[in-house]
Design a protein around this motif. Structure first.
Motif, PDB file in Angstrom:
ATOM      1  N   VAL A  93     -43.522  -4.055  59.705  1.00  0.00           N
ATOM      2  CA  VAL A  93     -44.534  -4.691  60.592  1.00  0.00           C
ATOM      3  C   VAL A  93     -43.650  -6.041  61.049  1.00  0.00           C
ATOM      4  O   VAL A  93     -43.734  -6.145  62.201  1.00  0.00           O
ATOM      5  N   GLY A  94     -43.265  -6.749  60.199  1.00  0.00           N
ATOM      6  CA  GLY A  94     -42.508  -7.922  60.719  1.00  0.00           C
ATOM      7  C   GLY A  94     -41.045  -7.721  61.783  1.00  0.00           C
ATOM      8  O   GLY A  94     -41.115  -8.284  62.625  1.00  0.00           O
ATOM      9  N   ASN A  95     -40.541  -6.816  61.232  1.00  0.00           N
ATOM     10  CA  ASN A  95     -39.296  -6.306  62.231  1.00  0.00           C
ATOM     11  C   ASN A  95     -39.959  -5.758  63.638  1.00  0.00           C
ATOM     12  O   ASN A  95     -39.221  -6.109  64.720  1.00  0.00           O
ATOM     13  N   VAL A 148     -30.289 -19.668  55.472  1.00  0.00           N
ATOM     14  CA  VAL A 148     -30.862 -18.174  55.321  1.00  0.00           C
ATOM     15  C   VAL A 148     -30.941 -17.554  54.065  1.00  0.00           C
ATOM     16  O   VAL A 148     -31.933 -16.948  53.767  1.00  0.00           O
ATOM     17  N   ASN A 149     -30.017 -18.129  53.060  1.00  0.00           N
ATOM     18  CA  ASN A 149     -30.246 -17.564  51.823  1.00  0.00           C
ATOM     19  C   ASN A 149     -31.281 -17.968  50.957  1.00  0.00           C
ATOM     20  O   ASN A 149     -31.979 -17.226  50.240  1.00  0.00           O
ATOM     21  N   GLN A 169     -30.675  -8.398  49.364  1.00  0.00           N
ATOM     22  CA  GLN A 169     -29.566  -7.974  50.520  1.00  0.00           C
ATOM     23  C   GLN A 169     -30.078  -7.424  51.801  1.00  0.00           C
ATOM     24  O   GLN A 169     -29.886  -7.643  52.700  1.00  0.00           O
ATOM     25  N   ASP A 170     -31.118  -6.709  51.320  1.00  0.00           N
ATOM     26  CA  ASP A 170     -31.712  -6.265  52.804  1.00  0.00           C
ATOM     27  C   ASP A 170     -32.661  -7.301  53.401  1.00  0.00           C
ATOM     28  O   ASP A 170     -32.501  -7.122  54.673  1.00  0.00           O
ATOM     29  N   LEU A 171     -33.063  -8.155  52.767  1.00  0.00           N
ATOM     30  CA  LEU A 171     -33.766  -9.067  53.469  1.00  0.00           C
ATOM     31  C   LEU A 171     -32.971  -9.933  54.208  1.00  0.00           C
ATOM     32  O   LEU A 171     -33.248 -10.360  55.313  1.00  0.00           O
ATOM     33  N   LEU A 172     -31.974 -10.471  53.593  1.00  0.00           N
ATOM     34  CA  LEU A 172     -30.645 -11.245  54.243  1.00  0.00           C
ATOM     35  C   LEU A 172     -30.405 -10.588  55.474  1.00  0.00           C
ATOM     36  O   LEU A 172     -30.208 -11.062  56.617  1.00  0.00           O
ATOM     37  N   ARG A 173     -30.131  -9.230  55.505  1.00  0.00           N
ATOM     38  CA  ARG A 173     -29.563  -8.482  56.751  1.00  0.00           C
ATOM     39  C   ARG A 173     -30.778  -8.475  57.796  1.00  0.00           C
ATOM     40  O   ARG A 173     -30.657  -9.048  58.934  1.00  0.00           O
TER      41      ARG A 173
END
Length: 223
Positions: A93-95, A148-149, A169-173
């Motif tokens: 939803v956020g994306n 960002v981290n 890692q998915d959240l970072l991307r």
């Protein structure tokens, strides 16, 4: 006090910079109302997803935003009469919300609804264009940033607390992609207003950030 003259504090910044938590903290200290503008975009995204509308269909998404049936009641958010606070925090939803927020027609559809939150004794509004577009006359404008981290770790913790699994890692991307969309869009891009105060919350607790904003507010208040 006339609602149109009620003071506004805007807190803008990238995703997971702590805007929502800090906005609620400041509002509690001052007895002000809160506008979570991101929730309106997420609700638009959720309603569109449930209708099978793709994020590329600007007209259809704008129509959803125009007729959005939402209600904010304390800490609860209702979409078409049903609790939606959990569902709008899903990364899908956020994306979707980040993609459709680039559409001028969607932003215009939600503009008046956001400004209607301005009521006495005051409002704390968090989002990405609160100080630049929605409330350009705000009494205090804050631009909240964080590494960002640090933001990805915060988001992972938030999701885990809600019982939603997520990989760092998915959240970072996703976060880097969302930052790029938010800062590079042609309509109301994420950027600090000329008269804003920038705060880096990477190494600050939410309480410390709230206090920093309260200090700024008191410094501006007439004696």
């Amino acid at each position: 006090m006339n609602d149109e003259l009620a003071p506004v504090i805007t807190i803008d910044g990238p995703t997971a910079s702590g805007k929502g938590t800090v906005a609620h903290g400041v509002a509690r200290r001052l007895g002000f109302a809160v506008l979570d503008s991101g929730a309106l975009y997420r609700l638009t995204a959720l309603a569109s997803l449930r209708r099978g509308i793709p994020p590329t269909d600007e007209q259809a998404v704008a129509e959803v935003a125009e007729a959005l049936d939402v209600r904010f009641d304390g800490g609860h958010i209702y979409l078409e009469g049903h609790e939606a606070g959990h569902d709008i925090r899903q990364e899908q939803v956020g994306n979707f919300a980040s993609q459709v927020a680039a559409f001028g027609s969607v932003r215009q559809a939600l503009l008046a609804r956001q400004r209607a939150f301005r009521r006495a004794p005051g409002l704390v509004a968090d989002g990405r264009d609160m100080g630049t577009v929605v409330f350009p006359d705000a009494a205090l404008k804050v631009f909240l940033v964080a590494d960002v981290n640090a933001r990805a770790e915060r988001r992972r913790k938030q999701l885990m607390e809600k019982g939603i699994s997520a990989k760092l890692q998915d959240l970072l991307r996703d976060m880097r992609e969302r930052d790029a969309r938010d800062t590079q869009r042609s309509v109301a891009p994420l950027a600090p207003a000329a008269d804003t105060h920038t705060l880096d919350s990477s190494r600050m607790t939410a309480q410390e950030t709230v206090q920093a904003i309260m200090d700024l507010w008191r410094a501006k208040a007439p004696s």
